[in-house]
Design a protein around this motif. Structure first.
Motif, PDB file in Angstrom:
ATOM      1  N   GLY A  29      54.008  48.032  49.827  1.00 29.06           N
ATOM      2  CA  GLY A  29      52.595  47.872  49.493  1.00 29.06           C
ATOM      3  C   GLY A  29      51.695  48.646  50.433  1.00 29.06           C
ATOM      4  N   SER A  30      50.441  48.282  50.376  1.00 30.79           N
ATOM      5  CA  SER A  30      49.399  49.006  51.100  1.00 30.79           C
ATOM      6  C   SER A  30      49.548  48.868  52.593  1.00 30.79           C
ATOM      7  CB  SER A  30      48.034  48.470  50.652  1.00 30.79           C
ATOM      8  OG  SER A  30      47.024  48.999  51.449  1.00 30.79           O
ATOM      9  N   THR A  32      46.782  49.130  54.326  1.00 28.55           N
ATOM     10  CA  THR A  32      45.448  48.706  54.739  1.00 28.55           C
ATOM     11  C   THR A  32      45.545  47.351  55.374  1.00 28.55           C
ATOM     12  OG1 THR A  32      45.067  47.748  52.570  1.00 28.55           O
ATOM     13  CG2 THR A  32      44.286  49.996  52.913  1.00 28.55           C
ATOM     14  N   SER A  34      44.403  43.328  56.623  1.00 26.22           N
ATOM     15  CA  SER A  34      44.134  42.051  55.972  1.00 26.22           C
ATOM     16  C   SER A  34      42.755  41.523  56.308  1.00 26.22           C
ATOM     17  CB  SER A  34      45.178  41.023  56.402  1.00 26.22           C
ATOM     18  OG  SER A  34      44.902  39.798  55.851  1.00 26.22           O
ATOM     19  N   ASP A  83      46.186  44.334  53.672  1.00 24.97           N
ATOM     20  CA  ASP A  83      45.450  43.590  52.649  1.00 24.97           C
ATOM     21  C   ASP A  83      46.443  42.909  51.715  1.00 24.97           C
ATOM     22  OD1 ASP A  83      43.924  42.701  50.563  1.00 24.97           O
ATOM     23  OD2 ASP A  83      42.603  44.441  50.569  1.00 24.97           O
ATOM     24  N   TRP A  84      46.461  41.590  51.749  1.00 28.08           N
ATOM     25  CA  TRP A  84      47.441  40.854  50.947  1.00 28.08           C
ATOM     26  C   TRP A  84      47.246  41.060  49.452  1.00 28.08           C
ATOM     27  CZ3 TRP A  84      46.136  37.164  47.369  1.00 28.08           C
ATOM     28  CH2 TRP A  84      44.860  36.586  47.464  1.00 28.08           C
ATOM     29  N   THR A  85      46.017  41.296  49.050  1.00 25.72           N
ATOM     30  CA  THR A  85      45.808  41.514  47.614  1.00 25.72           C
ATOM     31  C   THR A  85      46.456  42.817  47.149  1.00 25.72           C
ATOM     32  OG1 THR A  85      43.672  42.572  48.025  1.00 25.72           O
ATOM     33  CG2 THR A  85      43.654  40.211  47.607  1.00 25.72           C
ATOM     34  N   ASP A  86      46.405  43.852  47.976  1.00 23.68           N
ATOM     35  CA  ASP A  86      47.064  45.107  47.634  1.00 23.68           C
ATOM     36  C   ASP A  86      48.576  44.921  47.569  1.00 23.68           C
ATOM     37  OD1 ASP A  86      44.698  46.448  47.424  1.00 23.68           O
ATOM     38  OD2 ASP A  86      44.783  47.359  49.418  1.00 23.68           O
ATOM     39  N   ARG A  87      49.103  44.163  48.517  1.00 30.86           N
ATOM     40  CA  ARG A  87      50.550  43.928  48.508  1.00 30.86           C
ATOM     41  C   ARG A  87      50.963  43.111  47.288  1.00 30.86           C
ATOM     42  NH1 ARG A  87      49.447  42.765  53.855  1.00 30.86           N
ATOM     43  NH2 ARG A  87      50.108  40.595  53.724  1.00 30.86           N
ATOM     44  N   LYS A  89      49.409  43.082  44.376  1.00 27.80           N
ATOM     45  CA  LYS A  89      49.341  43.991  43.225  1.00 27.80           C
ATOM     46  C   LYS A  89      50.585  44.873  43.159  1.00 27.80           C
ATOM     47  CE  LYS A  89      44.274  44.262  43.167  1.00 27.80           C
ATOM     48  NZ  LYS A  89      43.105  45.114  43.490  1.00 27.80           N
ATOM     49  N   ASP A  90      51.035  45.352  44.320  1.00 27.82           N
ATOM     50  CA  ASP A  90      52.245  46.169  44.346  1.00 27.82           C
ATOM     51  C   ASP A  90      53.451  45.372  43.856  1.00 27.82           C
ATOM     52  OD1 ASP A  90      50.906  48.361  45.307  1.00 27.82           O
ATOM     53  OD2 ASP A  90      51.342  47.923  47.414  1.00 27.82           O
ATOM     54  N   ASN A  93      53.164  45.004  40.035  1.00 25.20           N
ATOM     55  CA  ASN A  93      53.454  46.270  39.357  1.00 25.20           C
ATOM     56  C   ASN A  93      54.947  46.577  39.351  1.00 25.20           C
ATOM     57  OD1 ASN A  93      50.753  46.763  38.769  1.00 25.20           O
ATOM     58  ND2 ASN A  93      50.405  47.893  40.680  1.00 25.20           N
TER      59      ASN A  93
END
Length: 460
Positions: A29-30, A32, A34, A83-87, A89-90, A93
């Motif tokens: 994941g990202s 970026t 948290s 960023d947990w939201t990016d992780r 989303k990964d 996906n």
């Protein structure tokens, strides 16, 4: 100076603790960082702090790394962990893209999905992908290439149901979960499938239609010692069936129809050689008696009100009042045998039982016996003390004024936002313990921010 210190820390790899690096979601994941809370796009009430609670204690070195992260975030305005939201989303996906995924990849991303949705209330994000996510997870349950993928998927479907409370999940998932429970030869799959059946029934739209059907199915597992699902004399499987039965039963308003046969099955399990089975059976027995007691109290109150109305009606019409008989619900069960067996377990001293199991049996069955004797919930203590002068700001307390104060309920839990809850009923205790196991270290987050968990506790 701060930039130089940050550069050194980044180059040395100390921007992330070992515990953080070992989390299921840490290697994808990202990159970026948290935020301190959920993103602005999240629904109101879902702004849970971004933290990773753990069932294990932090070591000193982990704590030092965590402090380093905190200092950098506060001084430079930068986050470090990602960023947990990016992780998340990964993870989603990758779960959806099965064509490019490997068995190991699916295991990894399903585990990451479970970890992130446990430790953050991600309702809006999961709902956005619900129509695709549920079928993808069910494919891994139905056709998982190995046990780890199947177990991870079973945990993932539980988290989808708890996070979204979508009524569509039960219809899609239940038959697949039941099939996994019956066809798999792996204990871990059977255990998680039974738990998942309970979760999707309660949170996925199956409560009104089939809760009693599930309870009958679980009772059959208990009565057959696991033989009904090809798990003969398997302690963890039978324990899970008992636990899920109790969790579902704790949400029913009326247990009278299930109580007689269930009580017989649970009483038989008090003779099990597995301490966990004995404790789970005893807990369900306590729940049944609590439900019967509550039913009789309400029925008596309604009966008294009805008698008062009839008495007033007879007075107004100048006719003789004839009282109606009140017949409380009474279990046709050998309660003497039951109490005798529980008393034995409360004083278990066999050398064939480990010290840990003996402590567990003593604590639980002493609590159950006290509950049956006093009509109280779990953990109630009759111990206490007489009021002292300090209780009256130094004023003398005379013998005629002395009052004995019982300690009462002593078990409390604390939520993420500081709220506390006193465990004062078996119904509440069963719900708390089940959800603690299901949510792991993310339990306080969901209690504080997930309306479904809050409602479950409020109605106990």
């Amino acid at each position: 100076m701060r930039d130089l210190r940050k550069k050194i820390l980044l180059e040395s790899g100390k921007t992330q603790s070992r515990k953080a690096r070992s989390r299921p979601d840490s290697n994808f994941g990202s990159t970026t960082q948290s935020p301190a809370s959920s993103p602005g796009g999240s629904r109101q009430g879902s702004r849970a702090p971004s933290r990773y609670a753990s069932e294990d204690e932090l070591s000193d070195s982990d704590l030092n790394d965590s402090l380093t992260e905190s200092v950098m975030a506060s001084e430079d305005g930068d986050d470090v962990v990602g960023d947990w939201t990016d992780r998340l989303k990964d993870c989603i996906n990758e779960i959806l893209d099965r064509k490019r995924s490997s068995v190991q990849g699916r295991e990894k991303y399903l585990a990451g999905f479970v970890h992130l949705t446990r430790h953050h209330f991600a309702e809006a994000l999961v709902e956005d992908h619900l129509n695709e996510l549920v079928p993808a997870i069910l494919r891994s349950i139905r056709g998982g290439r190995n046990t780890d993928e199947t177990v991870a998927a079973l945990k993932a479907i539980q988290m989808v149901a708890i996070t979204t409370q979508s009524d569509s999940i039960y219809d899609q998932a239940y038959s697949i979960l039941k099939s996994a429970c019956e066809s798999s030869g792996e204990e871990a799959v059977k255990v998680e499938a039974i738990k998942a059946m309970g979760v999707v029934t309660m949170f996925g739209g199956g409560m009104d239609a089939t809760a009693e059907e599930l309870m009958d199915y679980l009772q059959e597992i208990v009565e057959s010692d696991g033989h009904s699902i090809e798990a003969a004399d398997n302690g963890p499987v039978v324990t899970t069936a008992l636990t899920v039965w109790g969790f579902v039963a704790s949400h029913l308003d009326d247990l009278e129809q299930q109580s007689e046969e269930a009580l017989e099955a649970f009483t038989d399990q008090l003779d099990s050689s597995d301490a966990d089975v004995q404790v789970a059976a005893g807990t369900n027995i306590a729940l049944i008696f609590e439900a019967i007691r509550s039913y009789n109290e309400q029925a008596e109150e309604e009966h008294d009100q009805r008698q008062q109305e009839l008495r007033e009606e007879a007075r107004l019409n100048k006719r003789e009042f004839k009282a109606e008989a009140y017949n409380p619900f009474d279990l046709q069960h050998n309660q003497h045998r039951l109490v005798q067996r529980m008393t034995e377990l409360a004083g278990e001293s066999s050398r064939g039982v480990s010290k840990k199991d003996r402590r567990q049996l003593h604590a639980q069955f002493n609590s159950i016996l006290t509950s049956l004797e006093l009509g109280k919930g779990p953990g109630y203590s009759k111990a206490g003390r007489v009021a002292r002068e300090s209780d009256r700001n130094g004023a003398r307390v005379y013998d005629s004024e002395k009052v004995f104060q019982e300690l009462g309920y002593r078990e409390n839990i604390r939520g993420d936002n500081g709220q506390t809850l006193t465990i004062d009923s078996w119904s509440l205790s069963i719900r708390v313990q089940f959800l603690k196991k299901t949510l792991g270290g993310g339990f306080p987050i969901h209690w504080s921010h997930n309306p479904a968990i809050q409602e479950s506790f409020d109605t106990a």
